[in-house]
Design a protein around this motif. Sequence first.
Motif, mmCIF file in Angstrom:
data_model
loop_
_atom_site.group_PDB
_atom_site.id
_atom_site.type_symbol
_atom_site.label_atom_id
_atom_site.label_comp_id
_atom_site.label_asym_id
_atom_site.label_seq_id
_atom_site.Cartn_x
_atom_site.Cartn_y
_atom_site.Cartn_z
ATOM 1 N N ARG A 286 7.823 0.139 26.685
ATOM 2 C CA ARG A 286 9.207 -0.226 26.368
ATOM 3 C C ARG A 286 10.111 0.982 26.185
ATOM 4 N N LEU A 287 9.533 2.125 25.875
ATOM 5 C CA LEU A 287 10.342 3.288 25.494
ATOM 6 C C LEU A 287 10.480 4.337 26.586
ATOM 7 N N ILE A 288 9.393 4.616 27.295
ATOM 8 C CA ILE A 288 9.375 5.798 28.147
ATOM 9 C C ILE A 288 10.393 5.772 29.296
ATOM 10 N N PRO A 289 10.763 4.618 29.868
ATOM 11 C CA PRO A 289 11.720 4.675 30.979
ATOM 12 C C PRO A 289 13.086 5.238 30.609
ATOM 13 N N PHE A 290 13.428 5.215 29.315
ATOM 14 C CA PHE A 290 14.785 5.592 28.904
ATOM 15 C C PHE A 290 14.861 6.969 28.243
ATOM 16 N N MET A 291 13.751 7.696 28.196
ATOM 17 C CA MET A 291 13.714 8.908 27.378
ATOM 18 C C MET A 291 14.557 10.052 27.935
ATOM 19 N N GLN A 292 14.881 10.035 29.236
ATOM 20 C CA GLN A 292 15.619 11.157 29.811
ATOM 21 C C GLN A 292 17.109 10.892 29.989
ATOM 22 N N ILE A 293 17.583 9.752 29.528
ATOM 23 C CA ILE A 293 19.013 9.464 29.627
ATOM 24 C C ILE A 293 19.859 10.487 28.858
ATOM 25 N N PRO A 294 19.474 10.904 27.626
ATOM 26 C CA PRO A 294 20.285 11.930 26.948
ATOM 27 C C PRO A 294 20.361 13.244 27.720
ATOM 28 N N MET A 295 19.357 13.537 28.537
ATOM 29 C CA MET A 295 19.380 14.785 29.303
ATOM 30 C C MET A 295 20.503 14.779 30.341
ATOM 31 N N ILE A 296 20.852 13.603 30.825
ATOM 32 C CA ILE A 296 21.976 13.503 31.770
ATOM 33 C C ILE A 296 23.244 14.002 31.092
ATOM 34 N N ALA A 297 23.491 13.489 29.886
ATOM 35 C CA ALA A 297 24.681 13.908 29.140
ATOM 36 C C ALA A 297 24.632 15.389 28.812
ATOM 37 N N ALA A 298 23.442 15.900 28.462
ATOM 38 C CA ALA A 298 23.317 17.302 28.060
ATOM 39 C C ALA A 298 23.771 18.244 29.166
ATOM 40 N N PHE A 299 23.285 18.024 30.385
ATOM 41 C CA PHE A 299 23.604 18.974 31.446
ATOM 42 C C PHE A 299 25.023 18.798 31.985
ATOM 43 N N VAL A 300 25.580 17.605 31.883
ATOM 44 C CA VAL A 300 27.001 17.454 32.205
ATOM 45 C C VAL A 300 27.834 18.272 31.224
ATOM 46 N N ILE A 301 27.488 18.194 29.946
ATOM 47 C CA ILE A 301 28.226 18.955 28.923
ATOM 48 C C ILE A 301 28.052 20.452 29.141
ATOM 49 N N PHE A 302 26.829 20.919 29.417
ATOM 50 C CA PHE A 302 26.616 22.343 29.670
ATOM 51 C C PHE A 302 27.444 22.818 30.864
ATOM 52 N N ALA A 303 27.609 21.952 31.841
ATOM 53 C CA ALA A 303 28.366 22.333 33.039
ATOM 54 C C ALA A 303 29.850 22.507 32.745
ATOM 55 N N VAL A 304 30.405 21.648 31.902
ATOM 56 C CA VAL A 304 31.865 21.649 31.699
ATOM 57 C C VAL A 304 32.295 22.282 30.384
ATOM 58 N N ALA A 305 31.344 22.633 29.502
ATOM 59 C CA ALA A 305 31.693 23.148 28.169
ATOM 60 C C ALA A 305 32.530 24.417 28.262
ATOM 61 N N GLU A 306 33.561 24.487 27.419
ATOM 62 C CA GLU A 306 34.421 25.668 27.375
ATOM 63 C C GLU A 306 34.484 26.283 25.986
ATOM 64 N N THR A 307 33.835 25.660 25.013
ATOM 65 C CA THR A 307 33.850 26.174 23.644
ATOM 66 C C THR A 307 32.434 26.143 23.079
ATOM 67 N N PRO A 308 32.163 26.967 22.066
ATOM 68 C CA PRO A 308 30.843 26.916 21.423
ATOM 69 C C PRO A 308 30.498 25.535 20.875
ATOM 70 N N LEU A 309 31.498 24.800 20.369
ATOM 71 C CA LEU A 309 31.255 23.457 19.833
ATOM 72 C C LEU A 309 30.771 22.519 20.932
ATOM 73 N N ALA A 310 31.360 22.649 22.125
ATOM 74 C CA ALA A 310 30.939 21.812 23.241
ATOM 75 C C ALA A 310 29.505 22.150 23.660
ATOM 76 N N VAL A 311 29.177 23.445 23.669
ATOM 77 C CA VAL A 311 27.809 23.856 23.985
ATOM 78 C C VAL A 311 26.838 23.258 22.976
ATOM 79 N N LEU A 312 27.240 23.264 21.705
ATOM 80 C CA LEU A 312 26.396 22.687 20.664
ATOM 81 C C LEU A 312 26.159 21.199 20.912
ATOM 82 N N MET A 313 27.167 20.487 21.381
ATOM 83 C CA MET A 313 26.993 19.065 21.694
ATOM 84 C C MET A 313 25.955 18.884 22.801
#
Length: 407
Positions: A286-313
């Motif tokens: 029930r759990l394992i198929p969804f475990m990498q969804i947060p990683m999608i958000a992480a690398f989008v943020i790393f790509a567009v981040a312009e401030t240290p706070l955004a990098v932290l997110m």
Amino acid sequence: MPILAFLRDNAPWLTAGVLLTFLSSFGQTFFISIFAGHIREVFDLSHGQWGGIYTLGTTASALVMVWAGGLTDHFRVRVLAPIILVLLGFACFSMALNPVWWGLILVIFALRFTGQGMTSHIAVVAMSRWFIASRGKALSVATLGFAVGEALLPLGFVSLMAIYDWRLLWGAAALIAILGIPLVLLLLRQERTPQSWAQADQSLGMEGRHWTRHQTITHFLFWFMIPALLGPSAFVTAFFFHQVHFAEIKAVEHVELVAMFPIYTVVSILAMMASGWALDRFGTPRLIPFMQIPMIAAFVIFAVAETPLAVLMGFLFMGLTTGFNTTLPNAFWAEFYGTGRLGSIKAMAAAVMVFGSAIGPGITGLGIDLGLGLETQYMLVAIYFVFTTIMMMIGVARARPLLALSP
């Protein structure tokens, strides 16, 4: 069993797991990469050349892991772990003493095989085999060593580099690894079960049987999981590997970036503990198929981040998947394929993940040399994790009925 009673009753074995996962840090990319600037400067290497060396050494370690990982099916932890820790100590000393660039290939191979590969492999196989009903809790507790290493070692060693030569610090790492040997022997004077061998008939997999390595690699689910196994190891490794360069393009001081690691680690610990509890309650499928969804958000943020706070997110989201990824895949192999030959099966998975950590720095380093910036690459990485999520959903949905055939 209440968590405090569980920790009390199993303290020696869980502590041994924490110690081993912590000591594996010296072969993990998050530790090796903090020396990247010094290594590239001393040996006059470009990003692509250093990434290529890392890829060669790590790929070789992945190939050896396919064979060596199966040793956990034949030798007890208290026998195998001290041998590997001796080799890890020698690998750290080799980094301190190596005088030539081509020697880095051998050093990286030794560090990755003994640290990232075997030391962590021994720990997670032991937890998966020793514990059944509480496997999720055991894995989440024992793998705290990864989180502690990520939180303390980069910040501590980066700070020490301002005072001491970087080679001397590798000598200190070697001594720490060697000092872990008597602690492991003390904790494992008696292993948790007398039958801690592969033949122990403890936990059956799909169709109510223990799967062999050959049967596993010819089963469809294994191949549906391959992209998900490669992804975090490849691209989280690549992120930490290029942390110095990432700090430069984001106009963040390296020490400021490293100071975010403990926050990332706290999130990963919370996610790890939560996934361990959820694993025992709801099961892996029930759990394992969804475990990498947060990683999608992480690398989008790393790509567009312009401030240290955004990098932290970005770190916060990456920490979620890192925590999930510490427990869920390790329990997955035991639950779907049984524990009878868990060492050999998990060795294949470990080899895939080690190979992922080999190609990640190499591909991204080559991309940097060719003019494809990290920010563009990280958007492509986010798309890759969409693909892995879809693959896991399909594969697990097809395999779940086979679990119902288990007694």
